[in-house]
Write a protein that holds these residues in place. Structure first.
Motif, PDB file in Angstrom:
ATOM      1  N   TRP A   1       0.871  -1.171   0.000  1.00  0.00           N
ATOM      2  CA  TRP A   1       0.000   0.000   0.000  1.00  0.00           C
ATOM      3  C   TRP A   1       0.908   1.221   0.000  1.00  0.00           C
ATOM      4  CZ3 TRP A   1      -5.214   0.811  -0.479  1.00  0.00           C
ATOM      5  CH2 TRP A   1      -5.667   2.112  -0.246  1.00  0.00           C
ATOM      6  N   GLN A   2       0.865   1.988  -1.080  1.00  0.00           N
ATOM      7  CA  GLN A   2       1.764   3.138  -1.215  1.00  0.00           C
ATOM      8  C   GLN A   2       1.261   4.280  -0.344  1.00  0.00           C
ATOM      9  OE1 GLN A   2       4.252   3.105  -3.733  1.00  0.00           O
ATOM     10  NE2 GLN A   2       3.697   1.048  -4.440  1.00  0.00           N
ATOM     11  N   SER A   3       2.125   4.829   0.502  1.00  0.00           N
ATOM     12  CA  SER A   3       1.696   5.984   1.294  1.00  0.00           C
ATOM     13  C   SER A   3       2.807   6.994   1.477  1.00  0.00           C
ATOM     14  CB  SER A   3       1.125   5.548   2.636  1.00  0.00           C
ATOM     15  OG  SER A   3       1.679   4.325   3.049  1.00  0.00           O
TER      16      SER A   3
ATOM     17  N   ASN B   1      -6.841   7.393  -0.036  1.00  0.00           N
ATOM     18  CA  ASN B   1      -6.097   8.287  -0.922  1.00  0.00           C
ATOM     19  C   ASN B   1      -6.771   9.652  -0.931  1.00  0.00           C
ATOM     20  OD1 ASN B   1      -4.468   6.093  -1.573  1.00  0.00           O
ATOM     21  ND2 ASN B   1      -5.773   5.526  -3.312  1.00  0.00           N
TER      22      ASN B   1
ATOM     23  N   HIS C   1      -3.513  12.565  -3.672  1.00  0.00           N
ATOM     24  CA  HIS C   1      -2.720  11.979  -4.752  1.00  0.00           C
ATOM     25  C   HIS C   1      -3.198  12.447  -6.134  1.00  0.00           C
ATOM     26  CE1 HIS C   1      -2.602   9.227  -1.361  1.00  0.00           C
ATOM     27  NE2 HIS C   1      -1.555   8.606  -1.854  1.00  0.00           N
TER      28      HIS C   1
ATOM     29  N   GLN D   1       0.738   9.712  -8.989  1.00  0.00           N
ATOM     30  CA  GLN D   1       1.245   9.260  -7.680  1.00  0.00           C
ATOM     31  C   GLN D   1       0.563   7.980  -7.214  1.00  0.00           C
ATOM     32  OE1 GLN D   1       0.384  13.079  -5.944  1.00  0.00           O
ATOM     33  NE2 GLN D   1       2.528  13.464  -5.485  1.00  0.00           N
ATOM     34  N   LEU D   2      -0.265   7.395  -8.055  1.00  0.00           N
ATOM     35  CA  LEU D   2      -1.020   6.205  -7.665  1.00  0.00           C
ATOM     36  C   LEU D   2      -0.769   5.067  -8.631  1.00  0.00           C
ATOM     37  CD1 LEU D   2      -4.447   7.893  -6.879  1.00  0.00           C
ATOM     38  CD2 LEU D   2      -3.026   6.693  -5.220  1.00  0.00           C
TER      39      LEU D   2
ATOM     40  N   ALA E   1      -6.327   2.875  -9.218  1.00  0.00           N
ATOM     41  CA  ALA E   1      -6.541   3.567  -7.946  1.00  0.00           C
ATOM     42  C   ALA E   1      -6.950   5.002  -8.231  1.00  0.00           C
ATOM     43  CB  ALA E   1      -5.276   3.539  -7.104  1.00  0.00           C
ATOM     44  N   THR E   2      -7.580   5.621  -7.261  1.00  0.00           N
ATOM     45  CA  THR E   2      -7.986   7.015  -7.417  1.00  0.00           C
ATOM     46  C   THR E   2      -7.890   7.709  -6.063  1.00  0.00           C
ATOM     47  OG1 THR E   2      -9.671   8.452  -8.387  1.00  0.00           O
ATOM     48  CG2 THR E   2     -10.473   6.626  -7.035  1.00  0.00           C
ATOM     49  N   SER E   3      -8.194   9.006  -6.052  1.00  0.00           N
ATOM     50  CA  SER E   3      -8.091   9.765  -4.807  1.00  0.00           C
ATOM     51  C   SER E   3      -9.215  10.786  -4.748  1.00  0.00           C
ATOM     52  CB  SER E   3      -6.747  10.500  -4.748  1.00  0.00           C
ATOM     53  OG  SER E   3      -6.743  11.556  -5.679  1.00  0.00           O
TER      54      SER E   3
END
Lengths: 312, 158
Positions: free
Chosen positions: A121-123, A206, A209, A213-214, A218-220
């Motif tokens: 999980w990218q953070s 998210n 982002h 950056q994802l 994925a979304t933000s």
């Protein structure tokens, strides 16, 4: 001299008012700026909070959730799940009660965040919300705890999205989606405290982002035009999760059914190493997803050992 | 954030401890100071702040570091490198009150070894050694208030 509670009450207004706020006392804006908050002013002297500094999170969250949660906030750690597990086993830098129930661990940046089944999980720093919440398990809540908590929190997080104006769907078991893309994930794990068994409920959302950056799919919030400070997101999440925990299961199940994108769909799952296809019928909060296979038999798929095979 | 006064204090600190290099990293800025041999030129190298969306910098409070150690002590620090505190805050030597300390004298540390926790504004910061060597001195005690740039440990480099 202003008390901290008065400053926090102003911060609460600034976080929730999308309009600029009039007559913010200079003591308040100075105190908030000293904790890293940023403001913009318009010509008539109204103030708008553009971002909070992590230095104000502890004071605000303690003020807002004093009766329900304790907080442990970290600048950069491997993951909130790992840190929470450590604190549950041995305590944190601050004294916590041995039970740890309601403890919330928050990271500004994770260097080794993870999801279910060992996925990453990218953070990166400053972009998302990553937190873990401890929930004690007693004999009554023990069975199927991971499935049940994942289910309740998936409903809670989709309600947060709707509150922010984004219709969300739940991709069973643990993802919250906006228009088919993942915006939030949940990871429930079990641990021991000095007091007994507990669940650690990890959540990642998210927020700021950009698409670059994802990872794909994925979304933000920002991508959907929602500018919401991370502290406001955390407060919304804790409110929604606390509500879901005390909500009766029938109501929660109805809310889940109305948001589950898979209901009545033919879906392929990977379960204990095998691929299984079936029509999604319903959810049993403790036993898992209920599917009807081609041969007409019903089958339960527990979340811990099942993943959805994405159609390509 | 980094004003001239603070820089001057850091340079003073380097001179009094006979340090030739000092690397400080905060969450939003990085300062690398290098000093030639005594009498030589002093080079000051400032690295631009890294981009920090949303999360903001801590309070701009950067009081001058505490008084430099006495001369006699400075001499015994020859060849040692300081791990300075990257912020103003409260120093914790162990992950929790009942646990063993992160590091003590004689321990080997690497770049990523967590040497202590500093709490600032209710945010915990795991401080990494960012150098490798052996802990020669522990200069602060659990619960101490520490200043920006204050040396926490002296390391004998590898």
């Amino acid at each position: 001299m202003m008390t901290s509670a008065e400053v926090m009450a102003w911060l609460d207004r600034l976080l929730h008012d999308t309009q600029a706020v009039r007559d913010v006392p200079s003591q308040v804006s100075q105190a908030l700026q000293a904790s890293g908050c940023r403001f913009t002013h318009d010509a008539s002297g109204n103030e708008r909070l553009t971002s909070t500094g992590i230095g104000v999170w502890g004071d605000y969250l303690e003020w807002r959730f004093a009766d329900r949660h304790a907080f442990s906030i970290w600048q950069q750690i491997s993951s909130t799940q790992d840190k929470t597990r450590q604190i549950c086993a041995a305590g944190g830098p601050q004294k916590c009660d041995a039970q740890m129930n309601g403890l919330v661990v928050i990271a500004n940046e994770q260097t080794a965040g993870r999801g279910r089944l060992g996925r990453d999980w990218q953070s990166p720093v400053g972009l998302g919300v990553t937190l873990s919440l401890v929930r004690c398990l007693d004999a009554r809540t023990h069975a199927g705890a991971v499935d049940r908590l994942t289910f309740a929190v998936s409903v809670a997080l989709s309600q947060v999205m709707e509150k922010l104006g984004l219709p969300a769907t739940i991709k069973w078991p643990n993802d919250v989606m906006i228009k088919g893309r993942k915006i939030a994930g949940i990871l429930v794990e079990r641990t021991q405290t000095g007091h007994g068994d507990a669940a650690i409920i990890g959540m990642g959302i998210n927020v700021h982002h950009t698409a670059e950056q994802l990872p794909p799919r994925a979304t933000s919030l920002a991508i959907h035009g929602i500018q919401c400070d991370r502290l406001a997101v955390i407060a919304l999440v804790l409110d929604a999760v606390d509500r879901a925990m005390t909500c009766d299961e029938t109501t929660l199940l109805d809310q889940w059914r109305s948001r589950c994108a898979m209901l009545d769909e033919q879906v392929t799952f990977r379960h204990s190493g095998r691929e299984i296809s079936g029509r999604v019928i319903d959810l049993d909060p403790c036993e898992g997803l209920i599917i009807r296979k081609a041969d007409g038999h019903l089958m339960h798929l527990p979340s811990a050992t099942t993943s959805v095979v994405l159609p390509d | 954030m980094m004003d001239l006064k603070t820089l001057r204090e850091l340079v003073k600190l380097m001179v009094s401890n006979d340090l030739t290099e000092l690397d400080l990293q905060d969450k939003d800025e990085k300062v690398a100071l290098k000093r030639g041999p005594a009498g030589g030129e002093q080079a000051v190298h400032l690295v631009a702040p890294t981009a920090m969306p949303a999360a903001a910098a801590p309070a701009a409070a950067t009081p001058a570091p505490t008084a430099a150690p006495a001369k006699a002590e400075a001499n015994s620090d020859e060849g040692l490198v300081a791990i300075p505190s990257p912020m103003v805050g409260t120093y914790y030597s162990s992950p929790n009150p009942d646990a063993a300390v992160f590091v003590s004298v004689g321990d080997h540390v690497g770049d990523d070894t967590v040497v202590c926790i500093i709490e600032a504004m209710k945010v915990f910061n795991e401080i990494k050694a960012e150098t490798s060597g052996t802990i020669a001195k522990v200069l602060v005690e659990n619960g101490d208030a520490v200043e920006f740039g204050q040396p926490l440990f002296m390391i004998k480099p590898k």
